[in-house]
Scaffold this motif. Structure first.
Motif, PDB file in Angstrom:
ATOM      1  N   ASP A  11     -25.278 -35.256  -2.884  1.00  0.00           N
ATOM      2  CA  ASP A  11     -24.277 -36.104  -3.521  1.00  0.00           C
ATOM      3  C   ASP A  11     -23.957 -35.662  -4.948  1.00  0.00           C
ATOM      4  OD1 ASP A  11     -23.237 -37.738  -1.588  1.00  0.00           O
ATOM      5  OD2 ASP A  11     -24.690 -39.347  -1.882  1.00  0.00           O
ATOM      6  N   ASN A  15     -22.300 -33.248   0.091  1.00  0.00           N
ATOM      7  CA  ASN A  15     -22.065 -34.669   0.360  1.00  0.00           C
ATOM      8  C   ASN A  15     -23.080 -35.215   1.357  1.00  0.00           C
ATOM      9  OD1 ASN A  15     -19.775 -34.936  -1.324  1.00  0.00           O
ATOM     10  ND2 ASN A  15     -18.456 -34.070   0.269  1.00  0.00           N
ATOM     11  N   LEU A  16     -23.498 -36.453   1.120  1.00  0.00           N
ATOM     12  CA  LEU A  16     -24.442 -37.139   1.996  1.00  0.00           C
ATOM     13  C   LEU A  16     -23.803 -38.422   2.524  1.00  0.00           C
ATOM     14  CD1 LEU A  16     -27.731 -36.915  -0.132  1.00  0.00           C
ATOM     15  CD2 LEU A  16     -26.909 -35.286   1.585  1.00  0.00           C
ATOM     16  N   ASP A  17     -24.311 -38.880   3.652  1.00  0.00           N
ATOM     17  CA  ASP A  17     -23.906 -40.181   4.191  1.00  0.00           C
ATOM     18  C   ASP A  17     -25.163 -41.038   4.317  1.00  0.00           C
ATOM     19  OD1 ASP A  17     -22.828 -42.371   5.412  1.00  0.00           O
ATOM     20  OD2 ASP A  17     -22.189 -41.348   7.246  1.00  0.00           O
ATOM     21  N   LYS A  18     -25.598 -41.578   3.200  1.00  0.00           N
ATOM     22  CA  LYS A  18     -26.844 -42.347   3.183  1.00  0.00           C
ATOM     23  C   LYS A  18     -26.727 -43.638   3.988  1.00  0.00           C
ATOM     24  CE  LYS A  18     -28.169 -40.590  -1.371  1.00  0.00           C
ATOM     25  NZ  LYS A  18     -28.348 -40.925  -2.800  1.00  0.00           N
ATOM     26  N   LYS A  19     -25.632 -44.356   3.802  1.00  0.00           N
ATOM     27  CA  LYS A  19     -25.450 -45.621   4.515  1.00  0.00           C
ATOM     28  C   LYS A  19     -25.327 -45.395   6.014  1.00  0.00           C
ATOM     29  CE  LYS A  19     -23.365 -48.259   0.717  1.00  0.00           C
ATOM     30  NZ  LYS A  19     -22.154 -48.993   0.235  1.00  0.00           N
ATOM     31  N   GLY A  20     -24.535 -44.408   6.389  1.00  0.00           N
ATOM     32  CA  GLY A  20     -24.361 -44.105   7.809  1.00  0.00           C
ATOM     33  C   GLY A  20     -25.653 -43.661   8.460  1.00  0.00           C
ATOM     34  N   ALA A  21     -26.420 -42.846   7.741  1.00  0.00           N
ATOM     35  CA  ALA A  21     -27.694 -42.362   8.270  1.00  0.00           C
ATOM     36  C   ALA A  21     -28.685 -43.510   8.448  1.00  0.00           C
ATOM     37  CB  ALA A  21     -28.277 -41.302   7.344  1.00  0.00           C
ATOM     38  N   TYR A  77     -28.628 -36.711  10.199  1.00  0.00           N
ATOM     39  CA  TYR A  77     -27.332 -37.399  10.161  1.00  0.00           C
ATOM     40  C   TYR A  77     -26.773 -37.469   8.740  1.00  0.00           C
ATOM     41  CZ  TYR A  77     -23.865 -40.979  11.513  1.00  0.00           C
ATOM     42  OH  TYR A  77     -22.716 -41.676  11.771  1.00  0.00           O
ATOM     43  N   ILE A  78     -27.666 -37.557   7.777  1.00  0.00           N
ATOM     44  CA  ILE A  78     -27.288 -37.750   6.368  1.00  0.00           C
ATOM     45  C   ILE A  78     -26.538 -36.545   5.792  1.00  0.00           C
ATOM     46  CG2 ILE A  78     -29.475 -36.820   5.449  1.00  0.00           C
ATOM     47  CD1 ILE A  78     -29.373 -39.054   3.338  1.00  0.00           C
ATOM     48  N   LYS A  80     -23.852 -33.873   5.225  1.00  0.00           N
ATOM     49  CA  LYS A  80     -22.428 -33.719   5.519  1.00  0.00           C
ATOM     50  C   LYS A  80     -21.910 -32.384   4.960  1.00  0.00           C
ATOM     51  CE  LYS A  80     -22.521 -37.439   7.814  1.00  0.00           C
ATOM     52  NZ  LYS A  80     -22.582 -37.325   9.278  1.00  0.00           N
ATOM     53  N   THR A 188     -19.146 -41.867  -5.595  1.00  0.00           N
ATOM     54  CA  THR A 188     -17.960 -42.484  -4.991  1.00  0.00           C
ATOM     55  C   THR A 188     -16.728 -42.388  -5.890  1.00  0.00           C
ATOM     56  OG1 THR A 188     -18.431 -44.699  -5.875  1.00  0.00           O
ATOM     57  CG2 THR A 188     -19.427 -44.128  -3.753  1.00  0.00           C
TER      58      THR A 188
END
Length: 203
Positions: A11, A15-21, A77-78, A80, A188
């Motif tokens: 991040d 890029n990471l997707d912490k919430k999605g992961a 998953y995290i 990206k 963000t």
């Protein structure tokens, strides 16, 4: 005067997707929250205190209805994309040779191996830094003071001459307590390529 820039990886560059992961993991594990044991085990793995095999065995034993591929997918998953314009930013900084550049990341063997597979310019990125510290390789982890002291001591740095950029408030607060200048970047709304505009007062 800032002489050394210390960057987080996730991040900040990738890029990471912490919430999605987290949502995906809780769904497949059929949990409302991670147990303290899971949180501790994840941290041990990130710090290189247990092997990938031990890490996977832990999840297979605790969630026998899942297979290795499902656990790996959830864990990875995290991760990206890595926008190439951020590579150009760090390459330009490296070419100017004005600052010592250090990467300091909490990561693990599975994540970094996946990044090497997905990011075609990973080696080019890594070569931009004078030092490239990954938590599982040095067996130290943010936000513990020991990891910052390790970086300062090994590179003969003065805290006041350093700027540390990280998206996690606990990490920047810990560094700040040691006298290091910090930027708790909001991934963000902010981007690392705008460093010299957003933190103009430090330069």
């Amino acid at each position: 005067m800032i002489k050394t820039l210390i960057f987080d990886f996730g991040d900040v560059f990738i890029n990471l997707d912490k919430k999605g992961a987290m949502k995906h993991a809780l769904d497949i594990f059929k949990l409302d929250v991670f147990s303290e044991e899971m949180i501790a085990f994840n941290a041990f793995y990130e710090q290189g205190l247990i092997s990938t095999e031990e890490f996977l065995d832990f999840y297979l034993e605790n969630f026998p209805y899942l297979d290795v591929d499902e656990i790996l997918y959830a864990w990875n998953y995290i991760i990206k994309d890595f926008p190439e314009y951020r590579l150009e930013f760090i390459k330009k900084l490296a070419s100017e040779k004005k600052y010592q550049l250090i990467l300091l990341s909490n990561t693990n063997s599975l994540h970094i191996n996946l990044i090497k597979e997905r990011v075609t310019f990973y080696d080019e990125f890594k070569c931009c830094f004078h030092k490239f510290y990954l938590s599982h390789e040095i067996q130290l982890r943010k936000p513990e003071a020991s990891i910052y002291n390790f970086v300062l001591k090994e590179n003969n740095l003065k805290p006041e001459d350093c700027l540390f950029i990280d998206d996690t408030i606990e990490n920047t607060e810990a560094a700040k307590k040691l006298g290091i200048n910090v930027w708790n970047i909001d991934e963000t709304t902010q981007d690392i390529v705008d460093l010299f505009t957003i933190k103009e007062e430090l330069f």
